[in-house]
Design a protein around this motif. Structure first.
Motif, PDB file in Angstrom:
ATOM      1  N   LEU A 209      33.801  38.931  58.580  1.00 13.21           N
ATOM      2  CA  LEU A 209      34.208  38.167  57.395  1.00 13.21           C
ATOM      3  C   LEU A 209      33.088  37.276  56.873  1.00 13.21           C
ATOM      4  CD1 LEU A 209      37.838  37.074  58.336  1.00 13.21           C
ATOM      5  CD2 LEU A 209      37.092  39.094  57.081  1.00 13.21           C
TER       6      LEU A 209
ATOM      7  N   LEU B 129      33.626  38.385  46.238  1.00  8.86           N
ATOM      8  CA  LEU B 129      34.422  38.843  47.381  1.00  8.86           C
ATOM      9  C   LEU B 129      35.440  39.906  46.991  1.00  8.86           C
ATOM     10  CD1 LEU B 129      35.220  35.406  49.080  1.00  8.86           C
ATOM     11  CD2 LEU B 129      33.443  37.038  49.721  1.00  8.86           C
ATOM     12  N   SER B 130      36.007  39.801  45.800  1.00  4.54           N
ATOM     13  CA  SER B 130      37.119  40.670  45.414  1.00  4.54           C
ATOM     14  C   SER B 130      36.695  41.938  44.691  1.00  4.54           C
ATOM     15  CB  SER B 130      38.103  39.898  44.530  1.00  4.54           C
ATOM     16  OG  SER B 130      37.444  39.396  43.366  1.00  4.54           O
TER      17      SER B 130
ATOM     18  N   HIS C 122      32.047  42.843  49.304  1.00  2.00           N
ATOM     19  CA  HIS C 122      33.444  43.263  49.380  1.00  2.00           C
ATOM     20  C   HIS C 122      33.700  43.985  50.702  1.00  2.00           C
ATOM     21  CE1 HIS C 122      37.375  44.685  48.165  1.00  2.00           C
ATOM     22  NE2 HIS C 122      37.020  45.918  48.462  1.00  2.00           N
TER      23      HIS C 122
ATOM     24  N   SER D  33      39.802  46.544  55.120  1.00  3.95           N
ATOM     25  CA  SER D  33      40.574  45.316  55.256  1.00  3.95           C
ATOM     26  C   SER D  33      41.420  45.372  56.517  1.00  3.95           C
ATOM     27  CB  SER D  33      41.480  45.133  54.037  1.00  3.95           C
ATOM     28  OG  SER D  33      42.290  43.997  54.199  1.00  3.95           O
TER      29      SER D  33
ATOM     30  N   ASP E 236      41.609  38.323  53.634  1.00  6.37           N
ATOM     31  CA  ASP E 236      41.176  38.050  52.259  1.00  6.37           C
ATOM     32  C   ASP E 236      41.475  36.604  51.862  1.00  6.37           C
ATOM     33  OD1 ASP E 236      40.354  40.715  52.019  1.00  6.37           O
ATOM     34  OD2 ASP E 236      42.337  41.358  51.337  1.00  6.37           O
ATOM     35  N   GLN E 237      42.620  36.110  52.287  1.00  2.00           N
ATOM     36  CA  GLN E 237      42.973  34.724  51.964  1.00  2.00           C
ATOM     37  C   GLN E 237      42.032  33.744  52.660  1.00  2.00           C
ATOM     38  OE1 GLN E 237      47.073  34.299  53.089  1.00  2.00           O
ATOM     39  NE2 GLN E 237      47.773  35.952  51.735  1.00  2.00           N
TER      40      GLN E 237
ATOM     41  N   ARG F  53      38.871  34.256  53.515  1.00  6.41           N
ATOM     42  CA  ARG F  53      37.559  34.271  52.856  1.00  6.41           C
ATOM     43  C   ARG F  53      37.592  33.459  51.557  1.00  6.41           C
ATOM     44  NH1 ARG F  53      34.875  39.792  52.013  1.00  6.41           N
ATOM     45  NH2 ARG F  53      32.939  38.691  52.526  1.00  6.41           N
ATOM     46  N   GLU F  54      38.676  33.595  50.824  1.00  4.48           N
ATOM     47  CA  GLU F  54      38.797  32.810  49.595  1.00  4.48           C
ATOM     48  C   GLU F  54      38.842  31.319  49.913  1.00  4.48           C
ATOM     49  OE1 GLU F  54      41.865  32.295  45.814  1.00  4.48           O
ATOM     50  OE2 GLU F  54      41.893  34.143  47.023  1.00  4.48           O
TER      51      GLU F  54
END
Length: 576
Positions: free
Chosen positions: A17, A66-67, A74, A78, A84-85, A87-88
């Protein structure tokens, strides 16, 4: 073999990540590193290197890195929405990201096909974990004391678990789903771990594609799970029994979904009362193999050769379909079943085009009917390329429990109506499951028989005695005496496999009761077409003449091979 724990796999996945590297984390690219109010310098040191000289980016731009699927940052693979949350969050508030926060952040963990072989006590560090998916790994046993107490979903499909003892010692009290499909559960002694005392609130249970048998004993334990609404048992040997679904539906009245198929009120009414008739529940399966039309086999007789055929040898061709199946359990066939099968068994027909071929077909028809009276008449001859030998039981080298069966042998026709049907009764359900997973090999076999005049001592002496008197009466008897039929002797049949393929039968393990398959063997090369192919002719003075004589025949044979050979597949009837 070194143990590879689930927590170690999680740490390695966490490294991918890059939570402290661009575009995540605190650095010159992120404006938040100037905001001392959002940073905890004691935990994450600030980067204040003036040599970096990188232009700062807005958080929205960093999140886009990232998205976007076209971005080099990217994640192509996954391992859950939580990643994903996280990393954001590492972009918006990077100072919050530390070990304690990460372990409390994850509510769902998905580690699939990472070589995990052990579930250690390190998983207890995840204090808020609700869902744990560890499918397609190498886990053999589980200590339930190492599972987080907050766990509600546990998925362990496609591992190597052979016993539920470890996982049933002290499982999480709130577990609502347990997935153990595609493992090695086989012993009926495992059923005692499926009682309500171990799983008080279990709503969904997946035991698909194990080796479970003894359906009544299993249902007896499952009936104690009062909250069970979803059950998956397909792929187990017990699911091949004819009354499998009806017995489960009537025995578990609160079940809403069985093998991914909704249980409807009409179905429940149809099977009402079956749970009390346990004498109907037997560990055996009936499989019916039906083979229909076979078409597209090229004519083995060259039309050019029928104009002036040689008198001997008489060549006859016959065709049959072979298929592999397990050795049957003895059936108690009634007289009505015998009469029904005899009615459906086709007889050989005459389709020869010349006088000699008609005689040859009649001889071959007699031998075929003689074989049909033999109890082993449905057993195929050796199916090798141009391999001579009589009809006999041939067991494949890879599995002694499998034998070859064959349809009745019939002469060539443009379309052969086989109408073959045979019932196989199997009580070794585990072997039947493995056979269905492997598939059934089907072949189209050509059998060639050469017939010659039979030479006996009586015929030789009779010919010598009549040689002297024949000269005196030659003129008188010329043209008046009819030619007597000649007794023929037959060479050993020469069998040649024209086409072979394996039919997939996995759908019969997924709840299907009927499977119909069209087998396309492609272009079939006959003996006549093989002679016409380039490079096969002999060298010599007559080579050119032979090529001209066979040119038309070769083209016709190749053109006729474009039609496909088809058979019907395998079906399994469900009865109560």
């Amino acid at each position: 073999m070194n143990k590879y724990s689930a927590y170690t796999a999680f740490q390695e996945q966490l490294q991918t990540l890059c939570l402290k590297e661009f575009p995540c984390g605190i650095g010159s690219w992120n404006k938040t590193h100037f905001d001392s109010g959002t940073c905890r310098s004691s935990t994450v040191p600030l980067l204040e290197d003036p040599a970096l000289g990188a232009e700062e980016e807005e958080p929205a731009t960093l999140i886009e890195y990232l998205s976007s699927v076209h971005s080099p940052w990217h994640l192509s693979e996954s391992w859950g929405p939580a990643a994903d949350q996280l990393r954001e969050l590492a972009v918006r508030s990077p100072a919050l990201i530390d070990t304690a926060f990460i372990l409390s952040f994850f509510r769902s963990m998905r580690i699939v096909d990472k070589g995990v072989s052990e579930i250690g006590e390190d998983l207890l560090k995840f204090v808020n974990l609700d869902e744990l998916i560890l499918s397609a790994n190498y886990i053999t046993e589980i200590n339930s004391a190492h599972l987080p107490r907050t766990l509600k979903v546990l998925e362990l499909c496609a591992n190597e678990i052979s016993s539920m003892k470890g996982i049933s010692c002290s499982p999480p009290a709130g577990l609502t789903h347990l997935g153990l499909g595609y493992n090695k559960l086989s012993s009926p002694s495992e059923y005692k771990y499926l009682e309500a005392s171990f799983w008080p609130v279990l709503l969904s249970l997946d035991l698909s594609f194990n080796n479970l048998v003894d359906l009544p004993d299993l249902v007896c334990k499952l009936s104690s799970l009062s909250r069970l609404r979803t059950l998956v048992l397909m792929g187990n040997p017990l699911a091949l029994t004819p009354s499998y679904r009806g017995f489960l539906v009537d025995s578990l009245p609160k079940l809403a979904l069985l093998d991914d198929v909704r249980v409807l009120p009409d179905e429940r009414h149809h099977f009402k009362g079956l749970a009390k008739r346990k004498e109907l529940i037997v560990d055996e399966a009936k499989v019916i193999v039906s083979i229909g039309t076979v078409q597209g086999i090229p004519n083995p007789v060259n039309p050019a050769e029928t104009e002036n055929p040689p008198e001997y040898p008489i060549v006859s061709y016959s065709y049959h379909v072979t298929y592999e199946f397990l050795n049957d359990h003895p059936l108690s066939t009634t007289d009505e079943e015998r009469a029904d099968q005899a009615k459906k068994t086709p007889t050989c027909c005459d389709s020869a085009r010349t006088r000699n071929s008609v005689q040859s077909s009649q001889q071959h028809q007699e031998s075929t009917h003689e074989e049909s009276r033999n109890p082993s008449a449905d057993t195929a001859p050796p199916a090798g390329n141009m391999t001579p030998g009589p009809s006999e039981n041939k067991v494949p080298e890879d599995d002694s429990s499998v034998r070859l069966h064959c349809t009745p042998k019939v002469p060539w026709a443009g379309q052969i109506e086989s109408e073959y049907r045979k019932v196989h009764l199997q009580r070794d359900l585990r072997s039947l499951k493995q056979f269905l997973l492997r598939g059934m090999r089907i072949s189209v076999v050509e059998q060639k028989v050469l017939s010659w005049p039979a030479i006996t001592m009586e015929s030789v002496s009779a010919k010598a005695d009549s040689k002297g008197g024949a000269k005196a009466d030659k003129g008188k008897e010329k043209g008046k005496k009819k030619k007597e039929p000649v007794a023929l002797r037959h060479d050993a049949p020469i069998c040649r496999t024209l086409g072979s393929l394996r039919v997939k039968l996995e759908s019969l393990l997924l709840g299907e009761n009927h499977l119909e398959s069209l087998c396309d063997f492609g272009v079939l090369i006959t003996e006549q077409a093989a002679k016409a192919l380039p490079g096969k002719a002999k060298k010599g003075k007559d080579n050119k003449k032979k090529e001209e004589k066979k040119g038309k025949t070769g083209r016709d044979s190749v053109a006729s091979q474009k039609t496909t050979t088809s058979t019907k597949g395998t079906e399994r009837d469900e009865y109560i």
